[in-house]
Each structure stands twice: as structure tokens, then as C-alpha cells.
Design a protein around this motif. Structure first.
Motif, PDB file in Angstrom:
ATOM      1  N   GLY A  76       0.850  -1.188   0.000  1.00 37.48           N
ATOM      2  CA  GLY A  76       0.000   0.000   0.000  1.00 37.48           C
ATOM      3  C   GLY A  76       0.881   1.232   0.000  1.00 37.48           C
ATOM      4  N   HIS A  77       0.287   2.407  -0.232  1.00 38.03           N
ATOM      5  CA  HIS A  77       1.098   3.636  -0.245  1.00 38.03           C
ATOM      6  C   HIS A  77       0.788   4.506   0.965  1.00 38.03           C
ATOM      7  N   LEU A  78       1.828   5.155   1.469  1.00 34.26           N
ATOM      8  CA  LEU A  78       1.734   5.910   2.717  1.00 34.26           C
ATOM      9  C   LEU A  78       1.098   7.281   2.553  1.00 34.26           C
ATOM     10  N   ASP A  79       1.245   7.891   1.391  1.00 36.84           N
ATOM     11  CA  ASP A  79       0.776   9.272   1.228  1.00 36.84           C
ATOM     12  C   ASP A  79      -0.709   9.337   0.942  1.00 36.84           C
ATOM     13  N   MET A  80      -1.282  10.533   1.115  1.00 42.67           N
ATOM     14  CA  MET A  80      -2.698  10.761   0.828  1.00 42.67           C
ATOM     15  C   MET A  80      -2.866  12.081   0.092  1.00 42.67           C
ATOM     16  N   VAL A  81      -3.958  12.180  -0.648  1.00 46.70           N
ATOM     17  CA  VAL A  81      -4.319  13.424  -1.327  1.00 46.70           C
ATOM     18  C   VAL A  81      -4.803  14.421  -0.284  1.00 46.70           C
ATOM     19  N   HIS A  82      -4.312  15.631  -0.343  1.00 47.46           N
ATOM     20  CA  HIS A  82      -4.742  16.658   0.613  1.00 47.46           C
ATOM     21  C   HIS A  82      -5.631  17.685  -0.103  1.00 47.46           C
ATOM     22  N   GLN A  83      -6.944  17.486   0.085  1.00 51.17           N
ATOM     23  CA  GLN A  83      -7.949  18.395  -0.456  1.00 51.17           C
ATOM     24  C   GLN A  83      -8.878  18.802   0.680  1.00 51.17           C
ATOM     25  N   ALA A 108     -14.433  12.500   6.913  1.00 49.88           N
ATOM     26  CA  ALA A 108     -13.593  13.503   7.560  1.00 49.88           C
ATOM     27  C   ALA A 108     -14.327  14.842   7.529  1.00 49.88           C
ATOM     28  N   LYS A 109     -14.015  15.701   8.473  1.00 52.31           N
ATOM     29  CA  LYS A 109     -14.692  16.994   8.577  1.00 52.31           C
ATOM     30  C   LYS A 109     -14.058  18.012   7.638  1.00 52.31           C
ATOM     31  N   GLY A 110     -14.617  18.087   6.421  1.00 51.85           N
ATOM     32  CA  GLY A 110     -14.206  19.118   5.469  1.00 51.85           C
ATOM     33  C   GLY A 110     -12.938  18.836   4.697  1.00 51.85           C
ATOM     34  N   THR A 111     -12.366  17.623   4.852  1.00 45.53           N
ATOM     35  CA  THR A 111     -11.125  17.282   4.138  1.00 45.53           C
ATOM     36  C   THR A 111     -11.240  15.882   3.548  1.00 45.53           C
ATOM     37  N   THR A 112     -10.243  15.528   2.753  1.00 43.45           N
ATOM     38  CA  THR A 112     -10.113  14.130   2.351  1.00 43.45           C
ATOM     39  C   THR A 112      -9.899  13.265   3.583  1.00 43.45           C
ATOM     40  N   LEU A 113     -10.350  12.023   3.494  1.00 41.25           N
ATOM     41  CA  LEU A 113     -10.299  11.107   4.636  1.00 41.25           C
ATOM     42  C   LEU A 113      -8.968  10.359   4.740  1.00 41.25           C
ATOM     43  N   GLY A 457     -15.755   8.883  -3.448  1.00 42.67           N
ATOM     44  CA  GLY A 457     -15.330  10.291  -3.398  1.00 42.67           C
ATOM     45  C   GLY A 457     -13.856  10.494  -3.138  1.00 42.67           C
ATOM     46  N   ALA A 458     -13.018   9.496  -3.464  1.00 45.05           N
ATOM     47  CA  ALA A 458     -11.577   9.644  -3.233  1.00 45.05           C
ATOM     48  C   ALA A 458     -11.049  10.886  -3.939  1.00 45.05           C
ATOM     49  N   HIS A 459     -10.054  11.527  -3.332  1.00 44.96           N
ATOM     50  CA  HIS A 459      -9.403  12.735  -3.840  1.00 44.96           C
ATOM     51  C   HIS A 459     -10.286  13.977  -3.681  1.00 44.96           C
ATOM     52  N   SER A 460     -11.355  13.885  -2.916  1.00 39.24           N
ATOM     53  CA  SER A 460     -12.216  15.039  -2.667  1.00 39.24           C
ATOM     54  C   SER A 460     -12.608  15.055  -1.190  1.00 39.24           C
ATOM     55  N   PRO A 461     -13.072  16.205  -0.679  1.00 36.76           N
ATOM     56  CA  PRO A 461     -13.514  16.256   0.718  1.00 36.76           C
ATOM     57  C   PRO A 461     -14.751  15.403   0.993  1.00 36.76           C
TER      58      PRO A 461
END
Length: 488
Positions: A76-83, A108-113, A457-461
Motif C-alpha cells: 500500500g502507499h503511505l501518502d494521501m491526497v490533501h484536499q 472527515a470533517k471538510g477534508t479528504t479522509l 469520493g476519493a481525492h475530494s472532501p
């Protein structure tokens, strides 16, 4: 948040996800999560190291009775999209994700999970920590920078991994088993221009496009969602044609692998057109909203007068070429696969457009499961942007993953899925950029498969992970580990 999430079943999975999500891990800034993962492996007394590019590898021996099974790689990959939403105050570099339960979903509250790929990483952590889960010898591979360049996978050298089978835990529909994916290439166009003084009689406006769904530029590209950069360009095109509109600044989109949700432009027009311009823009906005009423019901387009008129603007001819080039540049599905039903073969996302202070940039991510088609579309984009005088570069190219429908591990997964669920899984190739194809270049004999829990909804809040699906995924994963084929 912590207790609510930690009490979900399976607790082993959700507790590790809560631990992981407390660590900031935006792409290209994974220092903290790398140290977190190394500390985790070392705390278990397992062989733990990082390679030259800073991927983390943790090795766990086979459990008693499983020594004769083929060794595997869990990846798996460690990083995440920050939106985040515009009205959300959040620092991705220093804050952990604020999660909550909403029915069957974790959000998540207003962000990507960060469920992409945090749930896969958490599942691997839970397996590594377990004392009662049967499994063969494991190389746990945690790659970096998957979301913004596949840097970790591209730079993983051959000979490090000992596994014969790779289980990639990074797909987003629990009834799918992936055996192939698209490759990609970044297409970036840049240019400089000499700013002009704003005409003396000009008035200024801010045009804003917002409220779009956004989403994954691979998995969601076929859904007919609005692209904020394309919508904004329609407004700018009409404003230029009818009123001589000139751009002062333009900022649309953020990440190359996310369908842009917002765009903001500061523009000027001659004062004599003031009322007519505002009326015309609002009429066009109504037409666009009517077009997208089904797929983008929350789309907002506003035109607001500026108190302070911008002092500098883009020259008329430079803008003439800009809006035409963006109009010409393909966005969305370019070609459907002739070999797999309902699979997008080739697509492009006009991800980010910026204009201001004498510089412009247009960033695209072109994807395809066919390498020649990928560069066919990339060259079409290049041609459009070079005709307007841009310097165009291709970067970050990575290969697709060619499907192997006769894979041995595929047979194992299909059989287990059918026994557990009473139906056959959907064996598919996907239009996202999984790391399997890249990893396969240095490990060509490795049998690879990809699966995961349902994430929307990946890559979105609006990213959310299904609780019931995570339970299904966990049960599936444990049975797979217990049924890895024997060594030959």
C-alpha cells in the motif's frame, strides 16, 4: 473521534487506521509517516528498513504451518491526497485527520479522509501486529508519493522483495478484483507574457466557479462531472469575445490527479460594458448550470464586482490564444477500451490552470492502458499548447499494468469471493494508476492482484469509507492469506 472510530469492527483494522490518520502524510511530505511506520515495525521486533527512495519494508516470517506457502508482498502507499473545502481551516502538514461516523460511512470533517490508501495500509499493519492470523512469509511494502508521481514504486529496485505474489490493497469497490490498470503522464504547458497596465476606464470583477463534486481523475473521469477549469474557460471565452475581457489572475484546480472543483478569476472590462457584462455572464452561468443539473447539482457560478481594480492584466492577444487553447484541449474520456466492457482506455484531466504576474501554467494528467494511445493524446495536448506559444514538457510517465486473466492468485481470490458472498466478483482492469504495473518492471515474474474495501469520493472532501464493506474486505483478506498456494 478516536473512541468512535476505534470501536468499529474489525477493531484491529480501525485502530490502525486511527493511528495512521493521526500522522500528517500529504504526498511528497511523508517524513513523519515514514518514521511512524519504521517505529511501528521495530516495536514489533520485525526486520524493518527503508530503501534509497524511502519506501518502508517490514518483513514478518510465516506463521507455524505456513512455511511451505509462497511468500507474499502486501503493498500500500503511505501518502494521501490533501484536499479541503474552501471554508475549512486545516493544515495537512501538521494536523491529523478529524474523522466521524455517518451511518455506514466514515468521513472527515471538510477534508479528504485518507482511506485511499490508509485502509489498505492499516490492514497490513494489523496483519503484521497479529499473533493469531495464519499467513505465509510477508514483505510489507509501504511506498511513498503514489498520488503525485508514483515516485516510490518507480524507484524501487529489483532484488529487494522476496515475495512471489503481490497483494495490492488499493482499489475502491469491494466487489471488484483488479488485474490491470492505466499508465499516465503529466503534460505541463508554461509561458511568460508581458503584463499591461489596466485601461483607465476599466472595472474589475471576480468570477468564481465552485461547488463541483471533484473526484478521482481516473476512477471518476467517465461520470460526466464538471471540470472547473473548462467551465471557467467558457465564461472567459465569452467575456473576451463580447466585451474584451482581460484576465488579471486565474487560479483553477489544485492536484493533477483530482478533477478540479473550483476556479477563481479576477478580470477587467471597459466601464461602458459594466451592466451588460454582468447580465451576460449570469445568463451563461444559468445555461452551464442547466447542463450540469444532474451531475453537479451544487455548482455555483458567481460574478462579483471588485472594489479595487487590478493594476495589471494579460495582453489581449495572449489571452486570445490562451482561452482557445484550453477550449481545444481535450478533457475527459478520449477513448473507451475495445477489449474490456465499460473500461475507459484513454483520458485527460485539465487539472490546474494558473495565470498572473506575467506567467501562465496549464497542468494535465493523461492516462491510458495503452502506451501508444497515452502519448497520442499527450501529443494532441502538446500541439494545442505549443500553438499558443507554450513550452510543453512530459514528465512522471509510468506504465500501465497488463491484465493476466490466467493468474494463479486470481483463481484463488475468485473462488474465495464466491464462497463467501454467493456471487462472482467483477474481474476488471481500472482506469486509475495502481502501482502494480510499475513494480512489475523490476519484478516481472511476480503474480499481482489488487482489491480493497468500498471507498467513494476519493481525492475530494467527500471521501468516505464504508464500514460494512471494510468488514467484508477484512474477512476476504484473512481467507486469502490462509489459502496462498504452496511453493512449487
Amino acid at each position: 473521534m478516536s473512541n468512535e472510530i476505534r470501536n468499529l469492527e474489525p477493531k484491529a483494522l480501525w485502530n490502525k487506521f486511527a493511528d495512521l490518520n493521526a500522522v500528517p502524510r500529504p504526498s511528497k511530505k511523508e517524513e513523519r509517516v515514514i518514521e511512524f511506520m519504521k517505529n511501528f515495525g521495530n516495536s514489533l521486533g520485525l526486520e524493518t528498513f527503508e530503501d534509497e527512495i524511502r519506501n518502508v519494508i517490514i518483513r514478518k516470517p510465516a506463521t507455524p504451518g505456513m512455511e511451505n506457502r509462497k511468500p507474499i508482498v502486501l503493498q500500500g502507499h503511505l501518502d494521501m491526497v490533501h484536499q479541503k473545502n474552501n471554508d475549512t481551516q486545516f493544515d495537512f502538514e501538521n494536523q491529523g485527520i478529524d474523522m466521524y461516523v455517518d451511518g455506514d460511512w466514515v468521513r472527515a470533517k471538510g477534508t479528504t479522509l485518507g482511506a485511499d490508501n490508509g485502509l489498505g495500509v492499516a490492514a497490513i499493519m494489523a496483519i503484521l501486529e497479529s499473533k493469531d492470523i495464519p499467513h505465509p512469509a510477508i514483505d510489507a511494502l509501504f511506498t511513498i508519493d503514489e498520488e503525485t508521481g508514483m515516485t516510490g514504486a518507480l524507484n524501487l529496485k529489483g532484488g529487494i522483495l522476496k515475495g512471489e505474489i503481490l497483494l495490492n490493497l488499493d482499489t475502491e469497490e469491494d466487489d471488484e478484483i483488479d488485474i490491470g490498470c492505466a499508465g499516465g503522464v503529466d503534460v505541463t504547458a508554461v509561458a511568460e507574457y508581458d503584463e499591461e497596465e489596466t485601461p483607465a476606464d476599466a472595472v474589475g470583477y471576480t468570477i468564481t466557479v465552485k461547488g463541483l463534486n471533484g473526484g478521482h481523475s481516473g476512477m471518476d473521469i467517465h461520470k460526466g462531472l464538471g471540470n472547473a477549469n473548462k467551465i471557467m474557460n467558457r465564461l472567459l471565452f465569452n467575456g473576451y469575445e463580447d466585451f474584451g475581457l482581460q484576465i488579471a489572475t486565474l487560479n483553477g484546480g489544485s492536484l493533477r490527479n483530482a478533477i478540479p472543483r473550483e476556479s477563481v478569476a479576477n478580470v477587467v472590462i471597459a466601464g461602458m460594458y459594466d451592466e451588460a457584462f454582468e447580465y451576460d455572464m449570469l445568463q451563461i452561468a444559468k445555461e452551464i448550470k442547466a447542463e450540469f443539473k444532474t451531475t453537479e447539482p451544487n455548482l455555483e457560478i458567481t460574478v462579483e464586482k471588485l472594489n479595487n481594480v487590478p493594476k495589471k492584466v494579460m495582453p489581449s492577444m495572449a489571452q486570445f490564444y490562451l482561452v482557445r487553447a484550453i477550449y481545444t484541449a481535450h478533457n475527459g474520456v478520449y477513448r473507451m477500451s475495445a477489449d474490456f466492457d465499460n473500461l475507459v482506455e484513454t483520458s485527460n484531466n485539465i487539472a490546474k490552470v494558473t495565470v498572473g504576474e506575467g506567467k501562465l501554467s496549464i497542468q494535465c494528467l493523461t492516462r491510458s492502458s495503452v502506451e501508444t494511445s497515452k502519448f497520442d493524446l499527450a501529443n494532441a495536448l502538446r500541439s494545442a499548447f505549443e500553438l499558443m506559444g507554450c513550452e510543453v514538457t512530459f514528465s512522471g510517465s509510468y506504465p500501465g499494468w497488463t491484465p493476466n486473466p490466467k493468474s494463479e492468485i486470481l483463481e484463488v481470490l475468485v473462488d474465495i469471493y464466491e464462497k463467501q458472498n454467493g456471487t462472482k466478483p467483477n474481474v476488471v482492469a481500472c482506469h486509475a494508476g495502481l502501482e502494480c504495473g510499475i513494480l512489475g518492471t523490476n519484478y516481472p515474474g511476480m503474480d499481482m492482484i489488487s482489491f480493497g474495501p468500498t471507498i467513494h469520493g476519493a481525492h475530494s472532501p467527500d471521501e468516505r469509507a464504508s464500514i460494512s464493506s471494510s468488514q467484508k474486505f477484512w474477512k476476504f483478506l484473512l481467507e486469502i492469506l490462509a489459502n496462498i498456494p504452496e511453493k512449487k
